[in-house]
Design a protein around this motif. Structure first.
Motif, mmCIF file in Angstrom:
data_model
loop_
_atom_site.group_PDB
_atom_site.id
_atom_site.type_symbol
_atom_site.label_atom_id
_atom_site.label_comp_id
_atom_site.label_asym_id
_atom_site.label_seq_id
_atom_site.Cartn_x
_atom_site.Cartn_y
_atom_site.Cartn_z
ATOM 1 N N GLU A 177 26.257 29.357 -7.974
ATOM 2 C CA GLU A 177 24.913 28.910 -7.625
ATOM 3 C C GLU A 177 23.961 30.072 -7.864
ATOM 4 O O GLU A 177 24.277 31.222 -7.534
ATOM 5 N N VAL A 178 22.805 29.782 -8.461
ATOM 6 C CA VAL A 178 21.752 30.772 -8.648
ATOM 7 C C VAL A 178 20.719 30.529 -7.557
ATOM 8 O O VAL A 178 20.217 29.418 -7.412
ATOM 9 N N LEU A 179 20.424 31.586 -6.810
ATOM 10 C CA LEU A 179 19.458 31.473 -5.719
ATOM 11 C C LEU A 179 18.053 31.207 -6.238
ATOM 12 O O LEU A 179 17.676 31.679 -7.302
ATOM 13 N N SER A 180 17.314 30.476 -5.467
ATOM 14 C CA SER A 180 15.872 30.341 -5.679
ATOM 15 C C SER A 180 15.260 30.342 -4.284
ATOM 16 O O SER A 180 15.974 30.144 -3.293
ATOM 17 N N PRO A 181 13.959 30.576 -4.170
ATOM 18 C CA PRO A 181 13.360 30.629 -2.835
ATOM 19 C C PRO A 181 13.645 29.381 -1.998
ATOM 20 O O PRO A 181 13.862 29.484 -0.793
ATOM 21 N N SER A 182 13.714 28.232 -2.635
ATOM 22 C CA SER A 182 13.907 26.995 -1.873
ATOM 23 C C SER A 182 15.378 26.699 -1.562
ATOM 24 O O SER A 182 15.661 25.821 -0.759
ATOM 25 N N THR A 183 16.328 27.414 -2.190
ATOM 26 C CA THR A 183 17.743 27.082 -1.994
ATOM 27 C C THR A 183 18.570 28.179 -1.346
ATOM 28 O O THR A 183 19.743 27.953 -1.054
ATOM 29 N N ALA A 184 18.014 29.370 -1.132
ATOM 30 C CA ALA A 184 18.808 30.511 -0.665
ATOM 31 C C ALA A 184 19.560 30.212 0.628
ATOM 32 O O ALA A 184 20.749 30.528 0.742
ATOM 33 N N ALA A 185 18.907 29.600 1.588
ATOM 34 C CA ALA A 185 19.575 29.313 2.867
ATOM 35 C C ALA A 185 20.737 28.341 2.669
ATOM 36 O O ALA A 185 21.821 28.536 3.225
ATOM 37 N N ASP A 186 20.526 27.291 1.870
ATOM 38 C CA ASP A 186 21.598 26.327 1.610
ATOM 39 C C ASP A 186 22.744 26.961 0.833
ATOM 40 O O ASP A 186 23.919 26.712 1.120
ATOM 41 N N ASP A 187 22.421 27.769 -0.190
ATOM 42 C CA ASP A 187 23.460 28.377 -1.014
ATOM 43 C C ASP A 187 24.345 29.314 -0.197
ATOM 44 O O ASP A 187 25.544 29.420 -0.447
ATOM 45 N N ASP A 214 29.940 26.824 2.948
ATOM 46 C CA ASP A 214 30.924 26.118 3.776
ATOM 47 C C ASP A 214 31.511 24.912 3.042
ATOM 48 O O ASP A 214 32.718 24.660 3.098
ATOM 49 N N GLY A 215 30.659 24.164 2.362
ATOM 50 C CA GLY A 215 31.119 22.969 1.657
ATOM 51 C C GLY A 215 32.085 23.278 0.533
ATOM 52 O O GLY A 215 33.159 22.659 0.441
#
Length: 170
Positions: free
Chosen positions: A107-117, A123-124
């Motif tokens: 996964e490549v982080l972005s400001p909107s996805t960092a917490a989910d990633d 965990d998933g």
């Protein structure tokens, strides 16, 4: 007794639904979620990871790298679309939209996805027995990627997948 959400679906229904939709989608707890458009730095980081993974698969191994667009089922009602993955062996049906047993997920982080990633996706993905490595790349920094092994601890070895140089002006 509470009633289920109006548009709730399982992964099988989601895959049929998503095939006819524009854009990129993931399924979160039975709800389709459209993925945000990517910035150029994100796309370049993702492409560099895909090339490095493809190049890292030794001849003769029954493994294949898939770029984004493939769905990974986490539960009956949750499915993610990573930026890249490696699966061994390659699925026999290349008309599939789902990769059931990835061994490496990126996964490549972005400001909107960092917490989910770093949270729900971490965990998933590690809830799947097949996942050995989860790479989290940050396109905004030129640091080595954050890698995690199937044990859930931070891998202390140097990363083998280099990030591209940060584009000028970013």
């Amino acid at each position: 007794m509470s009633s289920p959400a109006k548009n709730e679906m399982d992964v099988d229904a989601f895959l049929l639904w998503a095939e006819g939709c524009d854009g990129r989608w993931e399924l979160r707890d039975g709800q389709p979620v459209m993925m945000a458009p990517e910035r150029a730095a994100h796309a370049l980081t993702k492409y560099a990871a895909q090339k490095a993974l493809e190049g890292g698969i030794r001849a003769g191994l029954p493994c294949r790298m898939f770029p984004d667009g493939m769905t990974v089922r986490i539960t009956a009602r949750t499915a993610f679309e990573p930026d890249a993955l490696v699966v061994c062996p390659s699925p026999p049906d290349l008309n599939t939209m789902e990769i059931p047993n990835p061994v490496i997920v990126v996964e490549v982080l972005s400001p909107s996805t960092a917490a989910d990633d770093n949270g729900v996706k971490l965990d998933g993905y590690f809830s799947l027995r097949s996942v050995e490595h989860y790479l989290i790349l940050d396109s905004a920094r030129n640091d080595p990627p954050q890698t995690r092994s199937g044990r859930g601890d931070r891998d202390s070895r140097p990363a083998r997948w280099p990030c591209p140089a940060r584009p000028a002006g970013t």
